[in-house]
Motif scaffolding. Structure first.
Motif, PDB file in Angstrom:
ATOM      1  N   THR A   2       3.315  -4.521 -11.582  1.00 55.65           N
ATOM      2  CA  THR A   2       4.584  -5.221 -11.529  1.00 55.65           C
ATOM      3  C   THR A   2       4.463  -6.403 -10.585  1.00 55.65           C
ATOM      4  OG1 THR A   2       5.386  -3.879  -9.708  1.00 55.65           O
ATOM      5  CG2 THR A   2       5.877  -3.091 -11.933  1.00 55.65           C
ATOM      6  N   ASN A   3       5.404  -7.291 -10.650  1.00 55.13           N
ATOM      7  CA  ASN A   3       5.426  -8.438  -9.750  1.00 55.13           C
ATOM      8  C   ASN A   3       6.351  -8.146  -8.583  1.00 55.13           C
ATOM      9  OD1 ASN A   3       3.658  -9.968 -11.304  1.00 55.13           O
ATOM     10  ND2 ASN A   3       5.304 -10.608 -12.668  1.00 55.13           N
ATOM     11  N   THR A   4       6.030  -7.127  -7.825  1.00 53.79           N
ATOM     12  CA  THR A   4       6.831  -6.724  -6.681  1.00 53.79           C
ATOM     13  C   THR A   4       6.271  -7.404  -5.436  1.00 53.79           C
ATOM     14  OG1 THR A   4       7.195  -4.592  -7.724  1.00 53.79           O
ATOM     15  CG2 THR A   4       7.709  -4.749  -5.375  1.00 53.79           C
ATOM     16  N   PRO A   5       7.008  -8.387  -4.867  1.00 50.24           N
ATOM     17  CA  PRO A   5       6.479  -9.103  -3.714  1.00 50.24           C
ATOM     18  C   PRO A   5       6.557  -8.309  -2.410  1.00 50.24           C
ATOM     19  CG  PRO A   5       8.652  -9.936  -4.270  1.00 50.24           C
ATOM     20  CD  PRO A   5       8.283  -8.912  -5.316  1.00 50.24           C
ATOM     21  N   THR A   6       7.379  -7.274  -2.357  1.00 55.10           N
ATOM     22  CA  THR A   6       7.569  -6.525  -1.128  1.00 55.10           C
ATOM     23  C   THR A   6       6.443  -5.512  -0.946  1.00 55.10           C
ATOM     24  OG1 THR A   6       9.955  -6.727  -1.362  1.00 55.10           O
ATOM     25  CG2 THR A   6       9.155  -5.043   0.153  1.00 55.10           C
ATOM     26  N   VAL A   7       5.794  -5.593   0.199  1.00 56.66           N
ATOM     27  CA  VAL A   7       4.771  -4.620   0.563  1.00 56.66           C
ATOM     28  C   VAL A   7       5.340  -3.813   1.727  1.00 56.66           C
ATOM     29  CG1 VAL A   7       2.455  -4.312   1.488  1.00 56.66           C
ATOM     30  CG2 VAL A   7       2.895  -6.123  -0.194  1.00 56.66           C
ATOM     31  N   ARG A   8       5.395  -2.499   1.553  1.00 54.90           N
ATOM     32  CA  ARG A   8       5.959  -1.644   2.594  1.00 54.90           C
ATOM     33  C   ARG A   8       5.033  -1.594   3.805  1.00 54.90           C
ATOM     34  NH1 ARG A   8       6.048   3.864  -0.287  1.00 54.90           N
ATOM     35  NH2 ARG A   8       4.036   3.015  -0.883  1.00 54.90           N
ATOM     36  N   GLY A   9       5.655  -1.534   4.967  1.00 50.87           N
ATOM     37  CA  GLY A   9       4.889  -1.328   6.182  1.00 50.87           C
ATOM     38  C   GLY A   9       4.517   0.138   6.311  1.00 50.87           C
ATOM     39  N   ILE A 128      -5.699  16.614   6.053  1.00 51.48           N
ATOM     40  CA  ILE A 128      -6.672  15.963   6.928  1.00 51.48           C
ATOM     41  C   ILE A 128      -6.626  14.451   6.709  1.00 51.48           C
ATOM     42  CG2 ILE A 128      -9.130  15.781   7.528  1.00 51.48           C
ATOM     43  CD1 ILE A 128      -7.766  18.461   8.272  1.00 51.48           C
ATOM     44  N   THR A 129      -6.464  14.055   5.448  1.00 51.92           N
ATOM     45  CA  THR A 129      -6.304  12.640   5.114  1.00 51.92           C
ATOM     46  C   THR A 129      -5.081  12.479   4.212  1.00 51.92           C
ATOM     47  OG1 THR A 129      -7.706  12.777   3.148  1.00 51.92           O
ATOM     48  CG2 THR A 129      -8.781  12.168   5.234  1.00 51.92           C
ATOM     49  N   VAL A 130      -4.354  11.396   4.411  1.00 51.59           N
ATOM     50  CA  VAL A 130      -3.206  11.072   3.562  1.00 51.59           C
ATOM     51  C   VAL A 130      -3.244   9.567   3.296  1.00 51.59           C
ATOM     52  CG1 VAL A 130      -0.686  11.002   3.360  1.00 51.59           C
ATOM     53  CG2 VAL A 130      -1.790  12.939   4.500  1.00 51.59           C
ATOM     54  N   GLU A 131      -3.086   9.229   2.017  1.00 55.31           N
ATOM     55  CA  GLU A 131      -3.018   7.828   1.602  1.00 55.31           C
ATOM     56  C   GLU A 131      -1.803   7.653   0.695  1.00 55.31           C
ATOM     57  OE1 GLU A 131      -7.671   6.597   1.279  1.00 55.31           O
ATOM     58  OE2 GLU A 131      -6.837   7.800  -0.366  1.00 55.31           O
ATOM     59  N   ALA A 132      -1.150   6.481   0.795  1.00 53.89           N
ATOM     60  CA  ALA A 132      -0.006   6.177  -0.070  1.00 53.89           C
ATOM     61  C   ALA A 132       0.025   4.679  -0.348  1.00 53.89           C
ATOM     62  CB  ALA A 132       1.292   6.618   0.597  1.00 53.89           C
ATOM     63  N   TRP A 133       0.260   4.328  -1.630  1.00 54.54           N
ATOM     64  CA  TRP A 133       0.380   2.920  -1.970  1.00 54.54           C
ATOM     65  C   TRP A 133       1.118   2.728  -3.275  1.00 54.54           C
ATOM     66  CZ3 TRP A 133      -4.185   5.600  -2.617  1.00 54.54           C
ATOM     67  CH2 TRP A 133      -4.782   5.555  -3.860  1.00 54.54           C
ATOM     68  N   HIS A 134       1.765   1.568  -3.355  1.00 57.67           N
ATOM     69  CA  HIS A 134       2.376   1.075  -4.592  1.00 57.67           C
ATOM     70  C   HIS A 134       1.474  -0.028  -5.104  1.00 57.67           C
ATOM     71  CE1 HIS A 134       6.839   2.040  -3.453  1.00 57.67           C
ATOM     72  NE2 HIS A 134       6.198   3.108  -3.858  1.00 57.67           N
ATOM     73  N   GLU A 135       0.765   0.219  -6.128  1.00 57.13           N
ATOM     74  CA  GLU A 135      -0.063  -0.773  -6.800  1.00 57.13           C
ATOM     75  C   GLU A 135      -1.015  -1.503  -5.855  1.00 57.13           C
ATOM     76  OE1 GLU A 135       2.519  -3.169  -9.194  1.00 57.13           O
ATOM     77  OE2 GLU A 135       2.996  -1.507 -10.506  1.00 57.13           O
ATOM     78  N   GLU A 136      -1.697  -2.477  -6.367  1.00 61.05           N
ATOM     79  CA  GLU A 136      -2.762  -3.180  -5.661  1.00 61.05           C
ATOM     80  C   GLU A 136      -2.334  -3.857  -4.357  1.00 61.05           C
ATOM     81  OE1 GLU A 136      -5.139  -6.311  -4.264  1.00 61.05           O
ATOM     82  OE2 GLU A 136      -3.300  -6.696  -5.401  1.00 61.05           O
ATOM     83  N   PRO A 137      -1.156  -4.480  -4.273  1.00 62.67           N
ATOM     84  CA  PRO A 137      -0.809  -5.154  -3.016  1.00 62.67           C
ATOM     85  C   PRO A 137      -0.741  -4.226  -1.802  1.00 62.67           C
ATOM     86  CG  PRO A 137       0.602  -5.940  -4.776  1.00 62.67           C
ATOM     87  CD  PRO A 137      -0.175  -4.769  -5.320  1.00 62.67           C
ATOM     88  N   GLU A 138      -0.613  -2.928  -2.019  1.00 63.05           N
ATOM     89  CA  GLU A 138      -0.537  -1.996  -0.898  1.00 63.05           C
ATOM     90  C   GLU A 138      -1.829  -1.214  -0.656  1.00 63.05           C
ATOM     91  OE1 GLU A 138       4.203  -1.052  -0.525  1.00 63.05           O
ATOM     92  OE2 GLU A 138       2.844   0.605  -0.889  1.00 63.05           O
TER      93      GLU A 138
END
Length: 152
Positions: A2-9, A128-138
């Motif tokens: 998607t074209n989501t410009p917001t990248v979460r902190g 032990i490890t946790v990762e989270a992201w929305h698409e490539e920008p994150e």
């Protein structure tokens, strides 16, 4: 994508992750046999604020793999909103699981394993490890936990 410009902190990603762990009913559980054969299934789960509790039969592939392998990879979400957790697994018989955890699991999932017989055992997954992201920008900054400690 998607074209989501917001990248979460990182703080927002952690908040979103914890909301999902509390709110979602099922999680993907990846495990492997002793000879490396992978196995992937969805299971109901409970997040108790520290650990993830799962329950399944010890005699099925997931139960065998979790009980002998000691590690699991868990996933929430779809391919554009990903949560991946890697953790250490401990196996418990029902009588050794805190009653509060079983009660909360039953209330959340609508299934109380205490009535399903002795073939069902519990697995505590300690992340032990946790990762989270929305698409490539994150992708950058996706790691929220390393070596069992939150990075945010």
């Amino acid at each position: 994508m998607t074209n989501t410009p917001t990248v979460r902190g990182p703080e927002q990603r952690k908040k979103d992750l914890l909301d999902r762990l509390t709110g979602e009913a099922d999680i993907w559980v990846a495990s492997a046999s002793a000879d490396g054969l992978p196995y992937l299934v969805p299971l109901s789960f409970l997040w108790d604020g520290t650990d993830i509790w799962l329950c399944t039969r010890l005699t099925n592939p997931t139960g065998r793999n979790l009980s002998t392998g000691g590690h699991a990879r868990l996933a929430l979400g779809h391919t554009r909103d990903v949560v991946l957790l890697g953790g250490e697994v401990t196996t418990f018989r029902g009588e050794d699981v805190p009653v509060a955890a079983i009660d909360a699991f039953a209330a959340k999932s609508g299934w109380d394993p205490r009535g399903s017989g002795p073939a069902y055992v519990w697995f505590r997954v300690r992340p032990i490890t946790v990762e989270a992201w929305h698409e490539e920008p994150e992708i950058t900054g996706r790691r929220l936990m390393t070596d069992g400690a939150w990075t945010v």
